[in-house]
Design an enzyme around this catalytic site. Structure first.
Site, short mmCIF file in Angstrom:
data_model
loop_
_atom_site.label_atom_id
_atom_site.label_comp_id
_atom_site.label_asym_id
_atom_site.label_seq_id
_atom_site.Cartn_x
_atom_site.Cartn_y
_atom_site.Cartn_z
N TRP A 166 -2.79 -2.76 -1.79
CA TRP A 166 -2.35 -4.25 -1.72
C TRP A 166 -3.60 -4.99 -0.91
CZ3 TRP A 166 -0.08 -7.75 1.56
CH2 TRP A 166 0.88 -8.99 1.41
N HIS A 203 17.63 -37.03 -4.10
CA HIS A 203 16.84 -37.30 -3.08
C HIS A 203 15.32 -37.34 -2.88
CE1 HIS A 203 20.17 -38.70 -1.44
NE2 HIS A 203 20.95 -37.68 -1.23
N ASN A 258 -2.10 2.65 5.66
CA ASN A 258 -1.13 0.84 5.09
C ASN A 258 -1.41 0.40 6.63
OD1 ASN A 258 -0.77 2.13 2.79
ND2 ASN A 258 1.29 2.70 3.32
N GLY A 259 -0.94 -0.31 6.53
CA GLY A 259 -0.87 -1.18 7.74
C GLY A 259 -1.84 -2.54 7.45
N LYS A 300 5.70 -4.27 -2.95
CA LYS A 300 7.43 -4.14 -3.08
C LYS A 300 7.25 -4.48 -1.31
CE LYS A 300 11.94 -2.77 -4.26
NZ LYS A 300 11.94 -4.43 -5.20
N GLU A 354 17.37 -18.12 -5.63
CA GLU A 354 17.41 -16.49 -6.44
C GLU A 354 16.26 -16.72 -7.23
OE1 GLU A 354 16.34 -14.12 -5.53
OE2 GLU A 354 17.04 -12.60 -6.86
N CYS A 360 0.90 -0.97 0.11
CA CYS A 360 0.30 0.00 -0.05
C CYS A 360 0.28 1.11 -0.30
CB CYS A 360 -0.85 0.15 1.17
SG CYS A 360 -2.48 -1.48 1.35
N LYS A 379 13.03 -15.78 -8.29
CA LYS A 379 12.69 -14.62 -9.78
C LYS A 379 11.69 -15.13 -11.00
CE LYS A 379 13.28 -11.86 -8.59
NZ LYS A 379 13.91 -11.32 -6.82
N ARG A 435 4.05 -0.11 -4.69
CA ARG A 435 3.71 -0.44 -3.71
C ARG A 435 2.09 -1.84 -3.43
NH1 ARG A 435 7.08 1.94 0.77
NH2 ARG A 435 5.24 1.34 2.06
N GLU A 477 8.21 -15.30 -9.43
CA GLU A 477 7.45 -13.76 -9.42
C GLU A 477 7.17 -13.60 -10.52
OE1 GLU A 477 10.75 -12.09 -7.46
OE2 GLU A 477 9.20 -11.27 -5.91
C1 F6R Z 1 11.58 -10.87 -4.52
C2 F6R Z 1 11.32 -9.78 -3.55
C3 F6R Z 1 10.80 -10.22 -2.18
C4 F6R Z 1 11.68 -9.38 -0.84
C5 F6R Z 1 11.47 -9.63 0.19
C6 F6R Z 1 12.14 -8.86 1.45
O1 F6R Z 1 11.59 -10.32 -5.47
O2 F6R Z 1 11.36 -8.28 -4.01
O3 F6R Z 1 11.17 -11.61 -1.44
O4 F6R Z 1 12.91 -9.43 -1.19
O5 F6R Z 1 9.54 -9.47 0.84
O6 F6R Z 1 11.42 -7.36 1.22
P1 F6R Z 1 13.11 -6.61 1.89
O7 F6R Z 1 14.94 -6.88 1.26
O8 F6R Z 1 12.97 -4.74 2.02
O9 F6R Z 1 12.32 -6.90 3.23
#
Ligand code: F6R
Length: 602
Positions: A71, A501, A97-98, A597, A478, A2, A482, A27, A485
């Site tokens: 969000w 395994h 927000n929250g 984000k 990682e 948000c 990606k 956001r 996502e």
């Molecule tokens: C993946 C991604 C999320 C963040 C996670 C932690 O691409 O962006 O998995 O890495 O939500 O976010 P931060 O680093 O802001 O604590």
């Protein structure tokens, strides 16, 4: 999650608030809305979907307004559940927000008092509470102060009221920042919202109440005016633009050489063989450590896993990476001989802040490693170290992963030297490898066309498996994240040795295996695991650096050898691969479905 925007000034508030929402829609992008205060009172407009669905209403004399991009947590993304929310009348508007944890109880009390609710959100209790406080004769600031005293949970709240020409806002465990311009004041959950107008900002603290009126902002604490410092944001609006790329994510992938130079700048002294970080620990603290614990989520967790391996190998101290949402201090060692490092790009992730607070509560010294100046994590931790990646707008983290691992590698050398565990000559080797990162990443980026072409053959795969050992393992995790996502495809990262395994049962000719096969990641053994998958029909793509014979691979991409950070360079191929697959599938790359984000709820 948000985004909040607020503006009070001489310009047309509608355009400025809408522009701010567009800057913030990474956001959250389920729905958006705004409330504008004009000559005829409040005009509220809200719409399901992205900010682009929301048109700016014509409101005469609107020089004050708030906006929100959502969000969803409580209540699906609909026009009705979109913010702003109002009370019994439309004379008060609230964005939030929250999560308000006790909203059911508050709602029940308000309903018993005759209040009628229209949405399924937790937020809607706030305007109703405010109405009650205003009816009791309080002004908007006192009403907000009194209303939030009844809330449990986390919140950043901004409100406007039909008969007061001002915004009043507050925060508790959710970010809120004020922007100062000559004749205007801004409010937002993130400076990106208004950085095109001003770079002079005040980061609010939990419990602050701010009023924005007459183009100025005043911060109150327990009813008294307090001075909060004004900081200058180092980057400008162009850093948060797409700059000719199709997506922010692609731009940010290509920004990695610059981001890495920034992370390293002034922090390496090759002559002395030292990592110079602006960190001061109590005398003997690092030397006496029994354990370093990293806590983080998502991509930051994979950076933390990489870092834990580096620390263990350089600094001769036990190092663990724990998912922040699973972290407890119970059963740990001596808190006085433990350091907990919270790794978080945004500095606002609720799970990571929760873990950090548990560590603080257990008497453990804490360090924040973050990209975001003024973020909550920097206030809650004893010390902070910045990764200096610049703003990251794409929801999928790319350049910040590279900058996190690089900064944490510097931290590993720093800790190792404080503990006399790494000679200057060995430190010099690692630092030289780190120095080589920007150039090596650029070489991979120059190969982007080949990755795009290679990815075409795999766009219809039924799943993608990423494998690696040692530092290659977090990079495999990682790489898979990606792809999940942004392409919405099934992708998993495995420790290469684990494939046999169980996961091997999933392998078919439609499941490409992507492997990290570079020096230091035991590439011979990983290659054997890859061969086991190839025998079952899987095509194999390897990231190689010439340390093993890799003729058996179906596709190979080369990276220069940079010792322990070579897998970080390999990761850039995985980023480009995920981007290419998602692009060919026409996905919403910068704003993947269901994600936001910054996740400020636990
Ligand atoms: C993946 C991604 C999320 C963040 C996670 C932690 O691409 O962006 O998995 O890495 O939500 O976010 P931060 O680093 O802001 O604590």
């Amino acid at each position: 999650m948000c985004g909040i925007v607020g503006y009070v000034g001489d310009d047309t508030a509608g355009q400025i608030v809408h522009g701010g929402l567009e800057n913030l829609d990474y956001r959250g992008y389920d729905s958006a809305g705004m409330a504008l205060l004009g000559d005829d009172g409040l005009t509220i407009t809200k719409r399901e979907g992205e900010v682009s669905n929301l048109s700016v209403p014509t409101v005469t004399g609107a020089t004050c307004g708030i906006g929100h991009t959502r969000w969803s947590t409580h209540g699906p993304p609909t026009d009705t559940n979109a913010h702003p929310h109002t009370g019994m009348s439309d004379d008060i508007a609230v964005v939030h927000n929250g999560i308000i944890e006790n909203y059911e109880e508050l709602r029940a009390t308000l309903v018993a008092d005759g209040h009628e609710f229209t949405s399924e959100t937790d937020t809607e209790v706030v305007p109703h509470l405010l109405e009650r406080e205003l009816d009791d004769g309080r002004d908007l600031r006192a009403a907000l102060e009194s209303a939030v005293a009844k809330l449990e949970g986390s919140y950043a709240i901004a409100t406007v009221c039909a008969d007061t020409d001002r915004i009043v806002a507050t925060r508790h465990e959710s970010p809120l920042v004020v922007g100062h311009d000559d004749d205007a004041a801004f409010l937002a959950s993130d400076v990106t919202a208004f950085v095109e107008h001003t770079r002079d900002v005040t980061y609010l603290e939990d419990g602050d109440i701010v009023t924005l009126a007459d183009g100025d902002a005043t911060v109150y604490r327990d009813g008294e005016v307090v001075d909060r410092p004004i900081d200058t944001v180092e980057w400008d609006a162009t850093a948060a633009e797409k700059g000719g790329y199709d997506h922010y994510m692609l731009k940010e992938i290509h920004e990695q050489p610059t981001a890495l130079r920034q992370a390293l700048s002034g922090r390496i002294d090759l002559d002395r063989g030292t990592a110079d970080l602006d960190l001061t620990f109590p005398a003997g603290f690092l030397d006496s450590l029994d354990e370093i614990q990293f806590v983080a989520c998502g991509t930051s967790f994979y950076a933390a896993e990489y870092a834990a391996q580096l620390i263990e190998s350089f600094a001769d101290v036990r190092a663990t990476a724990e998912l922040a949402s699973e972290y407890t201090v119970d059963g740990g060692g001596d808190p006085r001989r433990t350091l907990t490092v919270a790794v978080t790009q945004s500095g606002e992730t609720a799970d990571t802040l929760g873990a950090l607070r548990r560590a603080n509560g257990g008497g453990i010294r804490t360090l924040a490693v973050t990209n975001t100046l003024g973020s909550t994590v920097t206030r809650d931790a004893d010390d902070s170290l910045f990764i200096r990646a610049g703003p990251e707008i794409g929801v999928a983290a790319t350049k910040t992963f590279a900058s996190q691992v690089t900064t944490l590698a510097l931290l590993s050398v720093f800790v190792a030297q404080e503990r006399n565990a790494l000679s200057a000559a060995d430190a010099r080797d690692v630092l030289t490898d780190l120095r080589g990162l920007p150039g090596a990443v650029q070489q991979v980026l120059d190969d982007a066309g080949d990755v795009r072409e290679a990815a075409t053959a795999f766009v219809d795969a039924s799943a993608y498996f990423f494998v690696g050992r040692a530092h290659g393992y977090p990079v495999a995790l990682e790489g898979a994240l990606k792809l999940k996502e942004i392409a919405y495809d099934h992708a998993e990262g495995f420790a290469a040795g684990e494939l046999k395994h169980g996961p091997l049962a999933l392998v078919t000719e439609d499941t490409p295996i992507l492997a990290v096969l570079t020096e230091g990641t035991r590439p011979e053994e990983t290659l054997n695991n890859v061969a086991e998958a190839q025998t079952r029909g899987a095509p194999a793509i390897g990231i190689v650096d010439g340390s093993v014979e890799t003729n058996s691979l179906d596709t190979a991409f080369s990276v220069p050898s940079l010792g322990p950070v070579t897998p970080l360079v390999a990761n850039v191929y995985f980023q480009l691969f995920a981007y290419a697959i998602a692009k060919q599938q026409g996905r919403s790359i910068d704003k993947p479905r269901n994600l936001a984000k910054s996740v400020t709820v636990e």
